[in-house]
Motif scaffolding. Structure first.
Motif, PDB file in Angstrom:
ATOM      1  N   ILE A  74       0.854  -1.201   0.000  1.00 13.36           N
ATOM      2  CA  ILE A  74       0.000   0.000   0.000  1.00 13.36           C
ATOM      3  C   ILE A  74       0.893   1.255   0.000  1.00 13.36           C
ATOM      4  O   ILE A  74       0.621   2.230  -0.712  1.00 13.36           O
ATOM      5  CB  ILE A  74      -0.927  -0.011   1.243  1.00 13.36           C
ATOM      6  CG1 ILE A  74      -1.902  -1.186   1.167  1.00 13.36           C
ATOM      7  CG2 ILE A  74      -1.670   1.312   1.413  1.00 13.36           C
ATOM      8  CD1 ILE A  74      -2.912  -1.089   0.045  1.00 13.36           C
ATOM      9  N   LEU A  76       3.952   1.461  -1.187  1.00 16.70           N
ATOM     10  CA  LEU A  76       4.541   1.568  -2.530  1.00 16.70           C
ATOM     11  C   LEU A  76       3.544   2.148  -3.519  1.00 16.70           C
ATOM     12  O   LEU A  76       3.883   2.988  -4.352  1.00 16.70           O
ATOM     13  CB  LEU A  76       4.925   0.168  -3.026  1.00 16.70           C
ATOM     14  CG  LEU A  76       6.377  -0.240  -3.039  1.00 16.70           C
ATOM     15  CD1 LEU A  76       6.486  -1.679  -3.570  1.00 16.70           C
ATOM     16  CD2 LEU A  76       7.226   0.680  -3.896  1.00 16.70           C
ATOM     17  N   MET A 164       2.554  -7.681 -10.412  1.00 15.17           N
ATOM     18  CA  MET A 164       3.591  -6.973  -9.648  1.00 15.17           C
ATOM     19  C   MET A 164       4.765  -6.563 -10.539  1.00 15.17           C
ATOM     20  O   MET A 164       5.343  -5.506 -10.363  1.00 15.17           O
ATOM     21  CB  MET A 164       4.136  -7.859  -8.516  1.00 15.17           C
ATOM     22  CG  MET A 164       3.132  -8.156  -7.427  1.00 15.17           C
ATOM     23  SD  MET A 164       2.625  -6.667  -6.590  1.00 15.17           S
ATOM     24  CE  MET A 164       0.883  -7.016  -6.348  1.00 15.17           C
TER      25      MET A 164
HETATM   26  C1  HEM Z   1      -0.970  -7.704  -0.877  1.00 19.42           C
HETATM   27  C2  HEM Z   1      -1.179  -6.803  -1.807  1.00 19.42           C
HETATM   28  C3  HEM Z   1      -0.067  -6.178  -2.606  1.00 19.42           C
HETATM   29  C4  HEM Z   1      -0.025  -4.873  -2.984  1.00 19.42           C
HETATM   30  C5  HEM Z   1      -1.068  -3.796  -2.676  1.00 19.42           C
HETATM   31  C6  HEM Z   1       1.205  -4.686  -3.745  1.00 19.42           C
HETATM   32  C7  HEM Z   1       1.640  -3.497  -4.316  1.00 19.42           C
HETATM   33  C8  HEM Z   1       2.779  -3.331  -5.077  1.00 19.42           C
HETATM   34  C9  HEM Z   1       3.189  -2.094  -5.725  1.00 19.42           C
HETATM   35  C10 HEM Z   1       2.430  -0.784  -5.652  1.00 19.42           C
HETATM   36  C11 HEM Z   1       4.340  -2.332  -6.408  1.00 19.42           C
HETATM   37  C12 HEM Z   1       5.129  -1.318  -7.249  1.00 19.42           C
HETATM   38  C13 HEM Z   1       4.814  -1.507  -8.706  1.00 19.42           C
HETATM   39  C14 HEM Z   1       5.408  -0.483  -9.618  1.00 19.42           C
HETATM   40  O1  HEM Z   1       6.592  -0.174  -9.517  1.00 19.42           O
HETATM   41  O2  HEM Z   1       4.682   0.023 -10.489  1.00 19.42           O
HETATM   42  C15 HEM Z   1       4.676  -3.719  -6.203  1.00 19.42           C
HETATM   43  C16 HEM Z   1       5.769  -4.348  -6.745  1.00 19.42           C
HETATM   44  C17 HEM Z   1       6.128  -5.651  -6.496  1.00 19.42           C
HETATM   45  N1  HEM Z   1       5.467  -6.546  -5.679  1.00 19.42           N
HETATM   46 FE1  HEM Z   1       3.681  -6.207  -4.751  1.00 19.42          FE
HETATM   47  N2  HEM Z   1       1.876  -5.883  -3.791  1.00 19.42           N
HETATM   48  C18 HEM Z   1       1.152  -6.824  -3.114  1.00 19.42           C
HETATM   49  C19 HEM Z   1       1.495  -8.155  -2.937  1.00 19.42           C
HETATM   50  C20 HEM Z   1       2.689  -8.739  -3.353  1.00 19.42           C
HETATM   51  C21 HEM Z   1       3.081 -10.094  -3.078  1.00 19.42           C
HETATM   52  C22 HEM Z   1       2.279 -11.121  -2.294  1.00 19.42           C
HETATM   53  C23 HEM Z   1       4.281 -10.298  -3.644  1.00 19.42           C
HETATM   54  C24 HEM Z   1       5.053 -11.595  -3.589  1.00 19.42           C
HETATM   55  C25 HEM Z   1       6.314 -11.686  -3.441  1.00 19.42           C
HETATM   56  C26 HEM Z   1       4.673  -9.063  -4.302  1.00 19.42           C
HETATM   57  C27 HEM Z   1       5.829  -8.867  -5.023  1.00 19.42           C
HETATM   58  C28 HEM Z   1       6.166  -7.728  -5.700  1.00 19.42           C
HETATM   59  C29 HEM Z   1       7.312  -7.606  -6.587  1.00 19.42           C
HETATM   60  C30 HEM Z   1       8.333  -8.702  -6.894  1.00 19.42           C
HETATM   61  C31 HEM Z   1       7.286  -6.307  -7.086  1.00 19.42           C
HETATM   62  C32 HEM Z   1       8.209  -5.736  -8.128  1.00 19.42           C
HETATM   63  C33 HEM Z   1       9.251  -4.817  -7.586  1.00 19.42           C
HETATM   64  C34 HEM Z   1      10.068  -4.219  -8.711  1.00 19.42           C
HETATM   65  O3  HEM Z   1       9.778  -4.432  -9.894  1.00 19.42           O
HETATM   66  O4  HEM Z   1      11.007  -3.515  -8.388  1.00 19.42           O
HETATM   67  N3  HEM Z   1       3.672  -8.138  -4.091  1.00 19.42           N
HETATM   68  N4  HEM Z   1       3.710  -4.305  -5.374  1.00 19.42           N
END
Ligand code: HEM
Length: 203
Positions: A74, A76, A164
């Motif tokens: 949230i 992020l 993601m």
């Molecule tokens: C629970 C709800 C979740 C929300 C609200 C959320 C939100 C976000 C947001 C806002 C971003 C940034 C995307 C961007 O740069 O445009 C992100 C990236 C990411 N999230 Fe989540 N996320 C959630 C769950 C998860 C889960 C369970 C994982 C599992 C490992 C995960 C793994 C990642 C990864 C690997 C990235 C990419 C980071 C990157 O590219 O540098 N997320 N997420």
């Protein structure tokens, strides 16, 4: 060094988000790939000794991993899409990147809800009953509901992870590609779950 606070903020938030994401989803995969077939193998009379001691530890990391992944997610989301203004395109419409993020974030949020409001409340009754020596009378029904939510989360984790990583790496992937992400992501887990029942426990 550290002359770019905005990038540093992104790195720190992502680090927290991903570390807790690994803790959460790692345990989800342990439950689905290891524990489900293991419980089928484990003698009934051993369950009261084994399950509370093993699974209550696993559920601790699982549910708090989910909570902190969600909270960092949230943060992020707010930081990137509103503070850094990625939510809207120049023409005022919701950006393609934001659509992918909403897709992944929504799936992740449903999964988080399942952990805290479907799976854990039921496992607490099942494992708490076993630990106290007074098995819950509805244990089978509780386990069936918790199991369905856990399976759903495993399938959903495939497309969720596309949601993601696409925003930051391939923001131009057309939104209809979400269908491809659902088929690839859920299909991958269909195969692995089938495989999990065939793993031999002899060497
Ligand atoms: C629970 C709800 C979740 C929300 C609200 C959320 C939100 C976000 C947001 C806002 C971003 C940034 C995307 C961007 O740069 O445009 C992100 C990236 C990411 N999230 Fe989540 N996320 C959630 C769950 C998860 C889960 C369970 C994982 C599992 C490992 C995960 C793994 C990642 C990864 C690997 C990235 C990419 C980071 C990157 O590219 O540098 N997320 N997420």
């Amino acid at each position: 060094m550290f002359d770019d606070p905005a990038s540093l903020m992104n790195v720190l938030l992502r680090w927290g988000h991903i570390v807790f994401g690994i803790i959460w989803i790692g345990h989800l995969y342990f439950f689905n790939l290891v524990n489900v077939p293991f419980q089928g193998d484990l003698a009934k009379e051993l369950k009261p000794q084994v399950n509370p001691k093993l699974l209550l530890r696993a559920f601790y990391w699982f549910r708090w991993g989910a909570m902190y992944t969600f909270l960092f997610g949230i943060l992020l989301f707010g930081y990137k899409y509103f503070h850094q203004k990625l939510f809207f395109d120049a023409d005022g419409g919701v950006s393609n990147r934001a659509l992918w993020m909403l897709f992944g974030g929504l799936l992740g949020t449903i999964m988080w809800f399942n952990v805290w409001f479907v799976i854990w409340p039921r496992q607490k009754l099942i494992l708490g009953g076993l630990a106290a020596g007074t098995p819950h009378p509805d244990a089978a029904a509780l386990a069936a509901t918790a199991g369905k939510a856990s399976r759903f989360n495993t399938y959903a984790s495939g497309p969720m992870l596309f949601g993601m990583i696409v925003p930051n790496n391939y923001a131009g992937w057309p939104a209809v590609g979400m269908l491809v992400a659902i088929i690839l992501g859920a299909g991958f887990w269909f195969g692995l779950i089938k495989r999990s029942f065939k793993i031999k426990t002899v060497v």
